[in-house]
Structure formats: structure tokens, C-alpha cells
Design an enzyme around this catalytic site. Structure first.
Site, PDB file in Angstrom:
ATOM      1  CG  HIS B  78      -1.565   1.313   1.532  1.00  0.00           C
ATOM      2  ND1 HIS B  78      -2.525   1.888   0.731  1.00  0.00           N
ATOM      3  CD2 HIS B  78      -1.358   2.179   2.550  1.00  0.00           C
ATOM      4  CE1 HIS B  78      -2.893   3.046   1.246  1.00  0.00           C
ATOM      5  NE2 HIS B  78      -2.191   3.264   2.356  1.00  0.00           N
ATOM      6  CG  ASP B 107       7.067  19.415 -25.501  1.00  0.00           C
ATOM      7  OD1 ASP B 107       7.252  18.874 -24.390  1.00  0.00           O
ATOM      8  OD2 ASP B 107       6.406  18.881 -26.407  1.00  0.00           O
ATOM      9  CD1 TRP B 143       6.848   3.013   4.492  1.00  0.00           C
ATOM     10  CD2 TRP B 143       8.044   3.853   2.796  1.00  0.00           C
ATOM     11  NE1 TRP B 143       7.244   4.284   4.843  1.00  0.00           N
ATOM     12  CE2 TRP B 143       7.981   4.819   3.808  1.00  0.00           C
ATOM     13  CE3 TRP B 143       8.742   4.164   1.628  1.00  0.00           C
ATOM     14  CZ2 TRP B 143       8.595   6.070   3.715  1.00  0.00           C
ATOM     15  CZ3 TRP B 143       9.352   5.415   1.536  1.00  0.00           C
ATOM     16  CH2 TRP B 143       9.277   6.337   2.572  1.00  0.00           C
ATOM     17  CB  SER B 170      10.908   6.697 -13.673  1.00  0.00           C
ATOM     18  OG  SER B 170       9.816   7.550 -13.871  1.00  0.00           O
ATOM     19  CB  SER B 171      12.039   9.841  -9.536  1.00  0.00           C
ATOM     20  OG  SER B 171      10.907   9.151  -9.178  1.00  0.00           O
ATOM     21  CG  HIS B 254      12.414  14.318   6.905  1.00  0.00           C
ATOM     22  ND1 HIS B 254      11.336  13.863   7.622  1.00  0.00           N
ATOM     23  CD2 HIS B 254      12.218  15.627   6.728  1.00  0.00           C
ATOM     24  CE1 HIS B 254      10.553  14.878   7.886  1.00  0.00           C
ATOM     25  NE2 HIS B 254      11.052  15.964   7.357  1.00  0.00           N
ATOM     26  CD  GLU B 256       9.900  10.144  -1.709  1.00  0.00           C
ATOM     27  OE1 GLU B 256      10.880  10.521  -2.379  1.00  0.00           O
ATOM     28  OE2 GLU B 256       8.814   9.815  -2.212  1.00  0.00           O
ATOM     29  CE1 TYR B 258       8.693  19.372   4.893  1.00  0.00           C
ATOM     30  CE2 TYR B 258      10.407  17.805   5.408  1.00  0.00           C
ATOM     31  CZ  TYR B 258       9.443  18.688   5.819  1.00  0.00           C
ATOM     32  OH  TYR B 258       9.212  18.876   7.146  1.00  0.00           O
ATOM     33  CB  SER B 269       0.859  28.895  -4.006  1.00  0.00           C
ATOM     34  OG  SER B 269       1.377  28.437  -2.780  1.00  0.00           O
ATOM     35  CG  HIS B 303      12.275  13.748  12.711  1.00  0.00           C
ATOM     36  ND1 HIS B 303      12.132  14.998  12.176  1.00  0.00           N
ATOM     37  CD2 HIS B 303      11.705  12.917  11.816  1.00  0.00           C
ATOM     38  CE1 HIS B 303      11.515  14.929  11.021  1.00  0.00           C
ATOM     39  NE2 HIS B 303      11.243  13.672  10.779  1.00  0.00           N
ATOM     40  CG  HIS B 304      11.779   9.569  10.141  1.00  0.00           C
ATOM     41  ND1 HIS B 304      10.462   9.472   9.763  1.00  0.00           N
ATOM     42  CD2 HIS B 304      12.261  10.678   9.543  1.00  0.00           C
ATOM     43  CE1 HIS B 304      10.174  10.482   8.960  1.00  0.00           C
ATOM     44  NE2 HIS B 304      11.235  11.241   8.809  1.00  0.00           N
ATOM     45  CB  THR B 329       5.513  24.737   7.584  1.00  0.00           C
ATOM     46  OG1 THR B 329       6.692  23.977   7.315  1.00  0.00           O
ATOM     47  CG2 THR B 329       4.314  24.027   6.986  1.00  0.00           C
ATOM     48  CE  LYS B 332       5.377  26.764   0.886  1.00  0.00           C
ATOM     49  NZ  LYS B 332       5.675  27.848   0.070  1.00  0.00           N
ATOM     50  NE  ARG B 451       3.663   2.662  11.102  1.00  0.00           N
ATOM     51  CZ  ARG B 451       4.580   3.332  10.380  1.00  0.00           C
ATOM     52  NH1 ARG B 451       5.551   3.986  10.990  1.00  0.00           N
ATOM     53  NH2 ARG B 451       4.520   3.368   9.080  1.00  0.00           N
TER      54      ARG B 451
END
Lengths: 190, 537
Positions: B78, B107, B143, B170-171, B254, B256, B258, B269, B303-304, B329, B332, B451
């Protein structure tokens, strides 16, 4: 058709793409660079409970701090793929910083074939690990036991007198693993 | 601005394959954008179906529907499908469609590579999903693929790693293309500080992608060689350290998160000024805040893993660095609110989703601040509180922003207005059900439910039932979304070029539907046509 859109501040497309690709390749390398960096970081900070390398007895200062007693716990774990019994002969020991002590771990090969194993040490708490010096340890080398053989394996250690004051208990723990390759070589030689 | 629009370019684009070949060989940014978006929608439904397996199993305590091993495969797949298959390709699809039109370019800078970036993805996900049918099953270690657990599964790990490599390639190609397009294809007068914020956020995201996707590739390559080629990067028996993997992974992981949210900030925006009929408040501050968030994202990864163990000084550093991110943040959030202040607001579906984003992303941000507090994190770690936190920022954050963007630009893409009534039903249905789904999970986590576990103690039953009911309601709401999009593609009230009364920017100067080729002749750009102008400067 869009030549007019090109102006001087824009770099040629090929060069830009080359730079960006180079950046991606460098970052792939950086991922691998984190491996030795982490190793060095752990060595300097004692993170992960890594003990220092073998220390030569003569280089240690003779000052023993008899006024201070530190409790050392011994712990052992056996990886599930290793058919051995492995435990400390003494569970704990009161030691004075600066004095050389010796204890043993008992190992017994319960299988019917020779097995080579390797032990990995770890010291807790982390801030004590840099002050726990071993002059002799079975963890430095591969250990081989024949079928059914038993052995007392020695550890000689000194707790550094510079051990931070707030630490009064140190745990030395070993996990012992089967060395699959060396065991296979041994089996082939028989 | 009428010179910006294009009429007919058949004279120099006359080789148009039709049918399947058209889509296989296309190098047109709009067609590739469509491919990305359709692919993303399919993956969103596939990943959603997996989430429903999870919620169905958790409807009641005990093991009812699936065995624990398959449950773990579902949680892992998932996440991988939603992150790499749904959210990231959706953003790349929006970038493909909108960035060239927003900066007045004809283009993308590298059209053939663009085609390749997309067509790698179906193969990558075929490989990933095929592991579900292999004897050893799909990956089941989460994951994050933490060793030693991830190395103790079957040989299908090799396929998972190959698919992650393909997604990464690809990314990275997509990111290089976005940067090259933004730096090289802007129309004269489209200076960097005149670019729409969606373009800015994507420029910064693309640099993040180039910086961290290769690090993930390195981490999974180390897993591959540890598992199959006898190296010991993460194997303690050989002198490695499993904690090292967590550091490398989160150094990627991390930034990622963002990558998954900065383009969403860009979309919001664009939408809020349009429906407030005002220019964006504090445009320059928004650009700098985005860049600051991206920079700080490299300094907070640990922090993870507070509970894994690290020196006190490191815990303090990572705690404070994490909290500092709340500052840009907050800039924003307050700028969006200030944009609406005294605006002539209307509440069409894109605006509803943008406002939903604003409220619910902030809820997710606040629970993130709670998680940043080290002593509190010791309780929250790996609990359902974490699950609630990141679903608020990713579902009601990233996914809501994508839906807002789709509703906002759909008339431009198709030339038809979508069904506004159905769109509003979709919004309210989704918003109510998604809160029923995720809000109770905060309480479950605080009460101690871990979890990634298929069973739970009976005192958690009621909240899990509520959450599962919300999950199914939210899941089926997305079928309505697919129907609304399909209906809009097939027909509807014709859309004008500007579509929305308050819309500003180059993409609204071309006709709806946007012709295949736009801005072959670069438009002239000055402050009168740009969507943003800093009112303070």
C-alpha cells in the site's frame, strides 16, 4: 524555432543535463560514503556500543583507583543458526578502574560436526564503551570447536579510570554467530 | 496576449501515429502528462484497494479475513504503491501539463527522455505487483524495508529492489527534465521571480529528487548485495550494523516527504489567489520559505529513529531542527490565509479542496510537532498516532492538493467544465469520511495500539470500527472522482480560455482545451500577465 527565446543567462542544454546527471551519480556515491562515515562516527562517539580495539597491557598506566567500584555485567546471545551453547561463567563482577581482570565464557558445540563461529561484542551504556578496554578477547579471532567439544574462552579487560563518574554499571554483551564460509571450508577439508 | 495562442501547426508536426502507437511514442508534454495522470489514478485505486484489505481486517479484533503474513504485505505494498505509484507520478503529470504552459515554453526541454521516464513506470509497477503472486510473496517488512527483517524474506526481494531502481531512474530523469525546462525554456520576460509558485515548488522538488533518489538506490543496492552477494553492510555477524540502514534510508526518506508535499504547496498557491480574486500574499516569502523547507529537510532525518538510540546531543539537535521547519511552513499557512483576507471569495470545488487542505494539513503538521518532541515520541513511536499523522499530511495534504489541482485545470485540459454539483458532493463526502477514517487513529495511537499489526486488544474495537467505516466511505468516494473526471473528458459545458474569473497566468491565455502545441512563438511576459506579484515589494 525558439532560438529567439535563448538568451545569455541560459547555459547550453547538454551542459546543464550533464551537470544534473553528475549530481545524481555523486549522490549515489554519497550513499556509500555514509558507510565509512557512520563507522568513524561510532568509533569516535562510542555509538552502537562498539568497544575499542585490542589494547597492549604494557601501555596502560598502573594507577588503580581502589576508591571506586564499578559493576560489570556479562551477557551472551547465540544466533539461531549456531548449534552452540554459549554463556558467561560469571554473571557479574565488581571491578576497580585501572586494574586488569580476567573472566571466561563457556562454549559448547552441541552438533556432530566442527563449527567455526565469530563473536561480536557490544558495551552498554554507549558513553562507557570507549572506556572499556580489552587486552585479550575471543572476539578478535574466529573460534573453532569440534563436534561435542567444550571450551572456556578468556576475556581480559580493564575499565579506564577516566570512565565518567555517573556510570557505575557496565554491561559487556556478546552475540556469537556461525561463520558459514569457514565452517563450509572445514567440512570440505574433512 | 492573443499572439501567445496557437492555431494550427500541422505544417511542421504532420507525423502523428494513431491508436496505441500515439501514446507509446509520444513526446508531447501534454500527452505524457495525461499518461502520468491516468497511471497515477489507476495506482491510487490499486493502493486504495490494498488499504481497504487492511481496514477490513482491522474492523474487528482477531484474525478474520487474511493471514498476518498477507496483512504485512498489504501494509508494505500500500505504501510503496501510493508513494511511488500514485502521488509522485501525479505531481510529475501535473508538472508535464502545466510547467511549459506556465512559463511560456513550447514543450519540455527533453521530450524523448520524457517519454522514457513515463514508460519505465508501468514496467516498474508490473514487477513490483508481480511479487504478490510469487511463492515467497510480496515484501512484508514495511515500505522502509528495514534489515534484518527485510533480508529474512524470500527471493522476491530482488524484484522489489529492481522495481525501486526503475522508479528511481524514472524520477531522476523526470527531475532533470523539469529543471532543464524551467531554466532553459522560459519565455522572454519570465524571470525567476515572476514564475508561478507551482513552477518554483517543482524546481526545488526536482533538486531534492536528484539529491536523494540516488541515496535510496544506494541503500537498496546494499540490501541486495547483503541478501544475495555476501556483503555485510547491515549484517552484525559480518561487522555491519542494521542501524546504519536506518540512517541512510531516512537521509533519503525525510527529503522524500517534502518531495511529496512541496508541489502540493505550489498547487494550493495557484488556487487560493484565483478564488480569492487577489494576488498571492507574500510571493517572495513563499519562494524563500519553500527553499528553506527543502534545505532543512536534510538535517532532520534522525527524528524517525529517536527510539533506536543516539547520544543526547543528537536527539536535541534533531528535535530542534525538526521544530524549526514549522517556521517556514507557518509562513506559508499564514500567507495563504492573508491571501484570502478581504478577498472576493467563491467556493468552487478546487477552492473547497484547497481549503480542506489548509485545515487538515495543519492538523497533520501539528501532530508532527508533537512527534518531534523526543520524550513524547518515545510513547508515540510506531503507534497509530504516527499513522494518523502522516495520513493527515499525505491524504488530506498531498492527495487533496492533487485533486484540487485536477479540478482546477481539468477544464483547461478537456475544454469542458466538470460537473460542479458532483464535484462538491465528492469534496464533502471525502472530507467527512477521511476524518472519520483518520481522526480516531490519533486516539488509538495514544492509547497504545501499534501500527502494522493485524490484530489488537479488544479495548481498541470501537475506534477501529469507526475508522474502517470511514475508510470504506472514503474509498468509494474516489470512484465518484474517477466518474467525474471521465464524464468531464466525454463532455460538458464548454470552458472559456480563462475558465475561472480570477485566474491569472499564461496557462489561462491559451484556448480550452489547450491545443497540442502551445507557445511555439514565445509570448511577451510582464507583471500584467503573471499570476503573482509581491505586494510588499
Amino acid at each position: 524555432m525558439n532560438d529567439t527565446a535563448q538568451d545569455k543567462r541560459k547555459q547550453p542544454l547538454g551542459m546543464l543535463v550533464g551537470k544534473l546527471t553528475g549530481m545524481a551519480v555523486l549522490m549515489f556515491g554519497f550513499g556509500y560514503l555514509l558507510v565509512p562515515l557512520y563507522d568513524k562516527f561510532c568509533e569516535v562517539t562510542g555509538l552502537g556500543g562498539r568497544t575499542g580495539d585490542a589494547v597492549v597491557e604494557q601501555t596502560l598506566s598502573g594507577d588503580v583507583d581502589y576508591s571506586r567500584t564499578v559493576l560489570v555485567h556479562f551477557d551472551a546471545n547465540v544466533n539461531s543458526s549456531l548449534p552452540w551453547e554459549f554463556r558467561p561463567t560469571e554473571v557479574m563482577m565488581e571491578v576497580h578502574p585501572g586494574k586488569l581482570y580476567e573472566t571466561t565464557y563457556f562454549a559448547h558445540n552441541r552438533s556432530d560436526r566442527p563449527v567455526v563461529a565469530q563473536a561480536v561484542p557490544s558495551v552498554a551504556p554507549g558513553q562507557a564503551s570507549l572506556y572499556f578496554n580489552k587486552t585479550e578477547c575471543f572476539c578478535f579471532t574466529e573460534q573453532m570447536l569440534r563436534a561435542g567439544e567444550t571450551q572456556d574462552m578468556p576475556v581480559r579487560f580493564i575499565v579506564d579510570p577516566n570512565l565518567p563518574d555517573r556510570v557505575d554499571m557496565v554491561t559487556l554483551s556478546y552475540i556469537i554467530y556461525q561463520n558459514e564460509e569457514a565452517t563450509a571450508v572445514l567440512a570440505a577439508a574433512d | 496576449m492573443s499572439n501567445a495562442t496557437t492555431a494550427n501547426h500541422d505544417d511542421h508536426h504532420d507525423h502523428h501515429p494513431t491508436g496505441l502507437a500515439r501514446w507509446l511514442f509520444t513526446t508531447n508534454h501534454k500527452e505524457i502528462g495525461t499518461l502520468y495522470l491516468v497511471f497515477s489514478l489507476i495506482m491510487f485505486l490499486v493502493g486504495g484497494a490494498m488499504a481497504l484489505v487492511i481496514r477490513a481486517e482491522l474492523f474487528a479484533p482477531g484474525l478474520q479475513l487474511v493471514n498476518p503474513e498477507f496483512f504485512n504485505q498489504m501494509t508494505t505494498m500500500h505504501a510503496l504503491v501510493m508513494i511511488f505509484g500514485a502521488v509522485m507520478p501525479a505531481f510529475v503529470g501535473l508538472a508535464n501539463w502545466m510547467i511549459p504552459m506556465m512559463i511560456g515554453g513550447p514543450d519540455m526541454a527533453l521530450p524523448r527522455m520524457n517519454n522514457w521516464s513515463f514508460w519505465i513506470l508501468p514496467f516498474a509497477f508490473t514487477i513490483l505487483l508481480s511479487t504478490l503472486f510469487m511463492p515467497s510473496g510480496a515484501p512484508a517488512s514495511g515500505w522502509t524495508l528495514y534489515p534484518p527483517l527485510s533480508l529474512q524474506g524470500g527471493n522476491s526481494l530482488a524484484f522489489v529492489i529492481l522495481s525501486i531502481h526503475l522508479m528511481g531512474i524514472s524520477s531522476i530523469m523526470g527531475a532533470i527534465n523539469v529543471i532543464a525546462t524551467i531554466l532553459n525554456m522560459r519565455a522572454p520576460g519570465m524571470t525567476l521571480l515572476r514564475m508561478p509558485l507551482f513552477v518554483w515548488t517543482w524546481l526545488i522538488t526536482a533538486f531534492l529528487l536528484i539529491a536523494v533518489m540516488p541515496v535510496l538506490a544506494g541503500a537498496v543496492t546494499m540490501l541486495l548485495t547483503d541478501r544475495f552477494f555476501g556483503t555485510s553492510f547491515f549484517d552484525a555477524a559480518g561487522g555491519g550494523d542494521p542501524v546504519l540502514y536506518q540512517h541512510i534510508f531516512w537521509f533519503f526518506g525525510h527529503p522524500e516527504v517534502y518531495i511529496l508535499i512541496l508541489p502540493a504547496f505550489g498547487i494550493i498557491s495557484e488556487i487560493i489567489p484565483t478564488f480569492s480574486r487577489k494576488r498571492l500574499f507574500g510571493y517572495t516569502a513563499m519562494v524563500y520559505a519553500t527553499a528553506t523547507i527543502a534545505f532543512l529537510s536534510f538535517t532532520v532525518w534522525a527524528h524517525h529513529m529517536f527510539t533506536v538510540g543516539m547520544p543526547l546531543g543528537a536527539q536535541l539537535f534533531f528535535m530542534y531542527a525538526t521544530m524549526v521547519i514549522a517556521v517556514p511552513t507557518g509562513v506559508k499557512i499564514f500567507n495563504w490565509i492573508s491571501t484570502m483576507w478581504r478577498g472576493s471569495m467563491t467556493f468552487e470545488t478546487p477552492m473547497l479542496f484547497a481549503l480542506g487542505f489548509l485545515v487538515m494539513f495543519t492538523i497533520g503538521g501539528l501532530s508532527g510537532l508533537m512527534l518531534a518532541i523526543v520524550p513524547a515520541d518515545y510513547q508515540y513511536h510506531d503507534s497509530y498516532f504516527v499513522v494518523a499523522h502522516f495520513h493527515y499530511v499525505l491524504v488530506t495534504g498531498a492527495v487533496f492538493a492533487i485533486m484540487a489541482g485536477v479540478y482546477y485545470w481539468l477544464p483547461k485540459w478537456t475544454g469542458h467544465m466538470y460537473d460542479e454539483k458532483l464535484g462538491k458532493i465528492h469534496f464533502w463526502w471525502s472530507t467527512i469520511s477521511v476524518n472519520v477514517l483518520f481522526f480516531p487513529q490519533h486516539y488509538l495511537g495514544l492509547a497504545g495500539m501499534p501500527r502494522r499489526i493485524p490484530d489488537y486488544a479488544i479495548q481498541f474495537t470501537e475506534f477501529n470500527m469507526i475508522s474502517s467505516i470511514g475508510g470504506f466511505a472514503f474509498g468509494f468516494a474516489q470512484l465518484l472522482f474517477a466518474y467525474i473526471v471521465w464524464k468531464c473528458v466525454r463532455g460538458g459545458a464548454p470552458a472559456t480560455a480563462q475558465v475561472w474569473e480570477g485566474a491569472r497566468g499564461l496557462e489561462w491565455t491559451v484556448p480550452s482545451p489547450a491545443p497540442l502545441h502551445t507557445f511555439d512563438t514565445p509570448p511577451k511576459v510582464d507583471d500584467s500577465v503573471t499570476a503573482h506579484k509581491d505586494e510588499l515589494s
